[in-house]
Structures are given as structure tokens and as C-alpha cells.
Design an enzyme around this catalytic site. Structure first.
Site, PDB file in Angstrom:
ATOM      1  N   GLN A  36      36.051 -65.277  -0.056  1.00 27.01           N
ATOM      2  CA  GLN A  36      37.309 -66.103  -1.805  1.00 27.01           C
ATOM      3  C   GLN A  36      37.595 -64.820  -2.137  1.00 27.01           C
ATOM      4  O   GLN A  36      38.905 -65.202  -2.906  1.00 27.01           O
ATOM      5  CB  GLN A  36      35.748 -65.835  -2.397  1.00 27.01           C
ATOM      6  CG  GLN A  36      34.829 -65.218  -2.826  1.00 27.01           C
ATOM      7  CD  GLN A  36      33.424 -65.301  -3.856  1.00 27.01           C
ATOM      8  OE1 GLN A  36      33.361 -66.244  -3.754  1.00 27.01           O
ATOM      9  NE2 GLN A  36      32.659 -64.007  -4.169  1.00 27.01           N
ATOM     10  N   TYR A 216      25.054 -38.185  -5.930  1.00 27.53           N
ATOM     11  CA  TYR A 216      25.611 -37.236  -5.009  1.00 27.53           C
ATOM     12  C   TYR A 216      27.166 -37.123  -4.532  1.00 27.53           C
ATOM     13  O   TYR A 216      28.358 -38.229  -5.021  1.00 27.53           O
ATOM     14  CB  TYR A 216      25.138 -37.991  -3.399  1.00 27.53           C
ATOM     15  CG  TYR A 216      25.555 -39.116  -3.044  1.00 27.53           C
ATOM     16  CD1 TYR A 216      26.556 -39.980  -2.615  1.00 27.53           C
ATOM     17  CD2 TYR A 216      24.969 -40.217  -3.370  1.00 27.53           C
ATOM     18  CE1 TYR A 216      26.555 -41.206  -3.050  1.00 27.53           C
ATOM     19  CE2 TYR A 216      24.321 -41.736  -3.627  1.00 27.53           C
ATOM     20  CZ  TYR A 216      25.148 -41.903  -3.209  1.00 27.53           C
ATOM     21  OH  TYR A 216      25.901 -43.606  -2.264  1.00 27.53           O
ATOM     22  N   ASP A 294      22.801 -59.371   3.481  1.00 29.79           N
ATOM     23  CA  ASP A 294      22.299 -59.556   2.209  1.00 29.79           C
ATOM     24  C   ASP A 294      21.924 -60.605   2.494  1.00 29.79           C
ATOM     25  O   ASP A 294      21.028 -61.168   1.105  1.00 29.79           O
ATOM     26  CB  ASP A 294      22.918 -58.624   0.744  1.00 29.79           C
ATOM     27  CG  ASP A 294      22.923 -58.024   0.317  1.00 29.79           C
ATOM     28  OD1 ASP A 294      22.155 -57.276   1.057  1.00 29.79           O
ATOM     29  OD2 ASP A 294      23.568 -57.798  -0.612  1.00 29.79           O
TER      30      ASP A 294
HETATM   31  C1  LIG Z   1      23.787 -49.954  -6.580  1.00 30.73           C
HETATM   32  C2  LIG Z   1      23.571 -49.941  -5.300  1.00 30.73           C
HETATM   33  C3  LIG Z   1      23.715 -48.747  -4.530  1.00 30.73           C
HETATM   34  C4  LIG Z   1      23.493 -49.395  -3.070  1.00 30.73           C
HETATM   35  N1  LIG Z   1      23.277 -48.321  -1.841  1.00 30.73           N
HETATM   36  C5  LIG Z   1      23.643 -48.825  -0.667  1.00 30.73           C
HETATM   37  C6  LIG Z   1      23.723 -47.478   0.018  1.00 30.73           C
HETATM   38  O1  LIG Z   1      23.475 -46.431   0.117  1.00 30.73           O
HETATM   39  N2  LIG Z   1      23.413 -47.106   1.631  1.00 30.73           N
HETATM   40  C7  LIG Z   1      23.135 -49.388   1.900  1.00 30.73           C
HETATM   41  O2  LIG Z   1      22.968 -49.252   3.141  1.00 30.73           O
HETATM   42  N3  LIG Z   1      23.214 -50.244   1.105  1.00 30.73           N
HETATM   43  C8  LIG Z   1      23.307 -49.385  -0.798  1.00 30.73           C
HETATM   44  N4  LIG Z   1      23.664 -50.953  -1.661  1.00 30.73           N
HETATM   45  C9  LIG Z   1      23.253 -52.362  -0.379  1.00 30.73           C
HETATM   46  C10 LIG Z   1      24.534 -52.606   0.358  1.00 30.73           C
HETATM   47  O3  LIG Z   1      25.237 -52.340  -0.902  1.00 30.73           O
HETATM   48  C11 LIG Z   1      24.288 -54.221   0.455  1.00 30.73           C
HETATM   49  O4  LIG Z   1      23.130 -54.291   1.161  1.00 30.73           O
HETATM   50  C12 LIG Z   1      25.483 -54.596   1.608  1.00 30.73           C
HETATM   51  O5  LIG Z   1      27.224 -54.123   0.702  1.00 30.73           O
HETATM   52  C13 LIG Z   1      24.787 -56.624   2.124  1.00 30.73           C
HETATM   53  O6  LIG Z   1      26.477 -56.180   2.809  1.00 30.73           O
HETATM   54  P1  LIG Z   1      26.888 -57.829   3.254  1.00 30.73           P
HETATM   55  O7  LIG Z   1      27.926 -57.900   4.286  1.00 30.73           O
HETATM   56  O8  LIG Z   1      25.436 -58.491   3.651  1.00 30.73           O
HETATM   57  O9  LIG Z   1      27.171 -57.713   1.339  1.00 30.73           O
HETATM   58  P2  LIG Z   1      28.186 -58.070   0.653  1.00 30.73           P
HETATM   59  O10 LIG Z   1      28.448 -57.025   0.264  1.00 30.73           O
HETATM   60  O11 LIG Z   1      28.359 -59.318  -0.932  1.00 30.73           O
HETATM   61  O12 LIG Z   1      30.109 -59.098   1.077  1.00 30.73           O
HETATM   62  C14 LIG Z   1      29.674 -61.049   0.940  1.00 30.73           C
HETATM   63  C15 LIG Z   1      31.406 -60.895   0.618  1.00 30.73           C
HETATM   64  O13 LIG Z   1      30.714 -62.712   0.747  1.00 30.73           O
HETATM   65  C16 LIG Z   1      31.915 -62.637   0.123  1.00 30.73           C
HETATM   66  N5  LIG Z   1      31.561 -64.624   0.047  1.00 30.73           N
HETATM   67  C17 LIG Z   1      30.338 -65.031  -1.185  1.00 30.73           C
HETATM   68  N6  LIG Z   1      30.493 -66.687  -1.147  1.00 30.73           N
HETATM   69  C18 LIG Z   1      31.694 -66.353  -0.725  1.00 30.73           C
HETATM   70  C19 LIG Z   1      32.333 -68.065  -0.636  1.00 30.73           C
HETATM   71  N7  LIG Z   1      31.167 -68.543  -1.143  1.00 30.73           N
HETATM   72  N8  LIG Z   1      33.256 -67.571   0.124  1.00 30.73           N
HETATM   73  C20 LIG Z   1      34.311 -66.864   0.816  1.00 30.73           C
HETATM   74  N9  LIG Z   1      33.641 -65.775   0.738  1.00 30.73           N
HETATM   75  C21 LIG Z   1      32.185 -65.714  -0.291  1.00 30.73           C
HETATM   76  C22 LIG Z   1      32.048 -62.150  -0.989  1.00 30.73           C
HETATM   77  O14 LIG Z   1      33.469 -62.168  -1.807  1.00 30.73           O
HETATM   78  C23 LIG Z   1      32.136 -60.949  -0.200  1.00 30.73           C
HETATM   79  O15 LIG Z   1      33.029 -59.587   0.322  1.00 30.73           O
HETATM   80  C24 LIG Z   1      23.271 -50.643  -2.808  1.00 30.73           C
HETATM   81  C25 LIG Z   1      23.413 -51.917  -3.035  1.00 30.73           C
HETATM   82  C26 LIG Z   1      23.281 -51.153  -4.381  1.00 30.73           C
HETATM   83  C27 LIG Z   1      23.189 -52.491  -5.793  1.00 30.73           C
END
Ligand SMILES: Cc1cc2nc3c(=O)[nH]c(=O)nc-3n(C[C@H](O)[C@H](O)[C@H](O)COP(=O)(O)OP(=O)(O)OC[C@H]3O[C@@H](n4cnc5c(N)ncnc54)[C@H](O)[C@@H]3O)c2cc1C
Length: 398
Positions: A36, A216, A294
């Protein structure tokens, strides 16, 4: 369904979606990723990629590249919030998890950029600025309607669309999240403004009653990453992009050591978000739609595993789709290999809150003393506590 020539659509170009795109394309699939956001920009923040995650990146041919953009972690230190007295130091260079891949501290934007470049090199089509408004799952395909009025039929769909996943809703219906009574701030500070000349490669956790703060280094020590968590009753909307007044952060940690207060004094751009607990998905697929990252298992950040789990999911999904003849069999095998492990990790991350936030001084004193003694007498045992997590290499196990 061997992957060669198969057309696969991934919804979401986060860390999970991009890693899945690379893993699937390397096995011969024709992959499109729909995102998106009009550009792949990331919140300026740090991320820990642990050996279980770097194992996958290495198997995808990205080991050297990720090592170049990461800071290898040397130690983790737990400290008391008053005076900063050391409670426990874990020397990560001595850790042997049965997995020799590095434990790296990375800037999120650097990792996303590296993954996006790798995906493009493997012929993945990245389609940006296209927002799905729903996911409709049929017998042998899924349909994505978009905000711009268009739609796309997908023979195979991977929902990597994060914590508010539309794909998960379509796979198993809505599940409600529970506010944990905790909020977190995150910020980065340029190290040149800080009176520390040789930034140690250490992750430090300062533990106080009802709050903790982690620092860190990133980018060869040029940046310092800060994550600060406070317990509070007030609800904050879930999401990454809520800006907060840095004065609130400084106030919440005003009893922490002078070094920490000085660091917080330099924070200009501070994000705040509420921490929510979500159940791990029961069903990870329906028809030819699967979920990962996630979308399947949002977690609290207290074990730094959200992105690492997403990276592991990506490898296993590609491997199972490639080795099984039928999509149904492949997706069932994927769910079987991932669900129990991700449940265990999400539980362990939740349990860490209790260790960091003990409010009663009557409990905190003895607990910290016990950790201090254990760290001195049995350092190897303390390091082995997370062998099950870091030692797991999905590229070797099946
Ligand atoms: C404070 C904090 C610290 C963290 N530290 C760590 C760490 O040190 N190590 C670690 O492993 N993890 C860490 N995490 C967790 C980690 O950042 C997430 O678990 C990870 O980014 C998840 O990746 P993802 O690709 O599943 O989801 P996301 O990164 O959320 O990606 C989802 C993507 O889908 C897109 N999207 C959503 N809905 C739509 C739609 N309807 N149409 C088109 N596109 C869409 C979004 O724009 C986004 O780009 C941390 C999280 C937080 C909050």
C-alpha cells in the site's frame, strides 16, 4: 506443487513479505508483491536479527550483505534503573547455540532496502501504492479488491500484511487484541552528540519498577537505538506512527541513571505506541491463501523475535510449497512446522515483561541478586537458556 513457473502474489512488502518473495523466487516462482505504501520507507528504528533469522538470510545468499549493514552484538547487560548497577552480563561471543550465524543489530530501513534490492534481482515485481480493501478466498484462488477500484485474482496468495491483516481475517475471521497495559516509545539518537567515544557493541536493558529501557548501537555505532516501555492504564491506539512529545519520555524515565537521562535529553523525534497481545492464529491457511509474519503471530517486542519469526516462516513456506505436489498438503505442512514454535516464542516474549518490570522492591532485590549470582557462577547456563530459540535453523530442520 513444485514452484517453478508458479505465479504467487504476496500482500505486504514488510520484512516477512520481502523475505518470502526472495525465498519463492529463488525456487523458480513468478512473484509479485503488492504494497500500500507508495515508497518502501521505514520508521527510523533498530531491529535485532538473531542467529535463527540470520541463518535464513545466509541460506538465501544474503549472509555477507546483512553482515555488512549490521553491528554484531557482543554482550547483553541487565542493569538496575537506579545508579545503573550491573545485574547480569551475558557475553554473546561465548554463546554456542549450535548455530554459528551472527546476532546482528540493524537499522530497519537498511534491512528493508537490502531485501527489496535482492527481491528485484530475483525478478520479483514490487507493486507499490496499491492498497487492498479486502481478501475474498474462493476454492482455488483468492481475489484482492483495491482502493483504486481494480482487482486481482491470485492462484496463490501469501498474506504478509502485518498486525491488522486482511488475509488473516479472511482465513480465520476476526480475533480481538487485548491492550497489555504497556506503551513503548522508540527513538534514535546520533552517537556523535553523546559523550561516549567508543560505542560498545552491547545491548543494555535498564530495569525499573513498571518500566524498562533498552539501548543498542546501529550503523557501526553512529546511531543509538532506544526502546522504552512503561506500564500504564491509558489505552493508546496500536500502530507505529504516533508521534509523542519527548518530554513525556524524559518524565517517565527521570529516575534512571544520568547517562540514560542525557541520552533522552537528545531525543527529538519520538514515536509512541500501545502494546497489544494477540492470539497466534489457529489456521494459517485456507484454500490457496496462507499467512505469515505478524499476520499470523503478532508478538510483544520483549524477545526481539517478530521479524525473526517472519523470516523463518518465509523459508518454511517456500520449502513446503516446493516439495509438496498439492497446495493443501504444502500449506498443512507449513502450519505444522510453524505454529507450535511461534506460540512458544510469543509466550516467552510475554514472560520477559515480568522479569524486567518487577514493581515491588521486596521482590526486585532478591530477584536481581539471584540473577547476579547465577551470572557469576553459571554463565554458560545463562547463555544456554535461549538455545532452543537462537539454535534453531529452519534451513536445516524439517
Ligand atoms: C518496538 C518494536 C521493536 C521490535 N524489535 C524487533 C527486533 O529487534 N527483532 C525482531 O525480530 N522483531 C522486532 N519487532 C517486530 C517486527 O518489527 C515485526 O514483527 C515485523 O516487522 C513483522 O513483519 P511483517 O512483514 O510480518 O509485517 P509488517 O512489517 O507490518 O509489514 C506488513 C506490510 O503490509 C503492508 N500492508 C498492510 N495492509 C495492506 C493492505 N491492505 N494493502 C497493501 N499493503 C498492506 C504494510 O504497509 C506493510 O508494509 C519489533 C517490533 C516493535 C513494535
Amino acid at each position: 506443487m513444485a514452484l517453478k513457473g508458479q505465479s504467487i502474489t504476496i500482500l505486504g512488502a514488510g520484512i516477512g513479505g520481502l523475505t518470502a518473495a526472495i525465498a519463492l523466487a529463488r525456487r523458480g516462482a513468478r512473484v509479485s508483491v503488492i504494497e500500500q505504501a507508495p515508497e518502501l520507507t521505514e520508521v527510523g528504528a533498530g531491529l535485532q536479527i538473531t542467529p535463527n533469522g540470520t541463518a535464513v538470510l545466509a541460506a538465501l545468499g544474503l549472509g555477507e550483505r546483512v553482515a555488512r549493514i549490521g553491528v554484531p552484538l557482543q554482550a547483553v547487560e541487565l542493569r538496575e534503573h537506579r545508579g545503573g548497577r550491573l545485574v547480569l552480563r551475558l557475553d554473546m561471543t561465548q554463546a554456542k547455540h549450535g548455530n554459528d550465524n551472527p546476532y546482528l543489530l540493524l537499522h530497519r530501513a537498511d534491512l528493508v532496502e537490502m531485501l527489496a534490492q535482492a527481491a528485484r534481482r530475483h525478478g520479483v515485481a514490487l507493486i507499490l501504492g496499491k492498497k487492498a480493501t479486502g481478501v475474498a478466498i474462493g476454492f482455488d484462488q483468492a481475489t484482492l479488491p483495491f482502493e483504486d477500484g481494480s482487482q486481482r485474482d491470485c492462484r496463490m496468495l501469501v498474506g504478509a500484511d502485518g498486525v491488522h491483516s486482511l488475509a488473516r481475517q479472511a482465513v480465520e475471521g476476526t480475533r480481538t487484541a487485548r491492550f497489555t497495559g504497556q506503551v513503548a516509545w522508540r527513538a534514535t539518537v546520533e552517537a556523535r552528540h553523546v559523550p561516549i567515544h567508543d560505542m560498545p557493541r552491547v545491548a543494555t536493558v535498564y530495569m525499573g519498577p513498571g518500566r524498562h529501557l533498552v539501548t543498542y548501537p546501529l550503523r557501526e555505532g553512529r546511531l543509538i537505538n532506544i526502546v522504552a516501555v512503561e506500564e500504564r492504564a491509558k489505552w493508546v491506539a496500536e500502530g507505529w506512527n504516533h508521534l509523542d512529545d519527548p518530554a513525556n519520555l524524559r518524565r517517565a524515565f527521570s529516575s534512571f541513571p544520568a547517562d540514560v537521562r542525557r541520552l533522552l535529553g537528545l531525543c527529538e523525534n519520538v514515536h509512541l505506541w500501545g502494546l497489544f497481545a494477540h492470539p497466534v492464529a489457529t489456521n494459517w491457511y485456507r484454500g490457496t491463501t496462507a499467512i505469515l509474519g505478524d499476520a499470523a503471530h503478532p508478538t510483544l517486542p520483549f524477545l526481539a523475535q517478530g521479524a525473526n519469526m517472519a523470516i523463518e516462516d518465509a523459508w518454511v513456506l517456500a520449502e513446503e510449497l516446493d516439495r509438496n505436489d498439492e497446495a493443501e498438503k504444502a500449506l498443512a505442512a507449513y502450519q505444522k512446522r510453524r505454529r507450535a514454535r511461534t506460540r512458544r516464542i510469543v509466550r516467552a516474549a510475554t514472560d520477559n515483561t515480568r522479569i524486567y518490570h518487577m514493581s515491588s522492591p521486596l521482590l526486585r532485590g532478591p530477584a536481581h541478586a539471584a540473577m547476579r549470582v547465577a551470572g557469576m557462577l553459571t554463565p554458560a547456563m545463562m547463555l544456554r537458556r535461549y538455545d532452543w530459540l537462537y539454535g534453531h535453523d529452519v534451513t536445516r530442520a524439517c
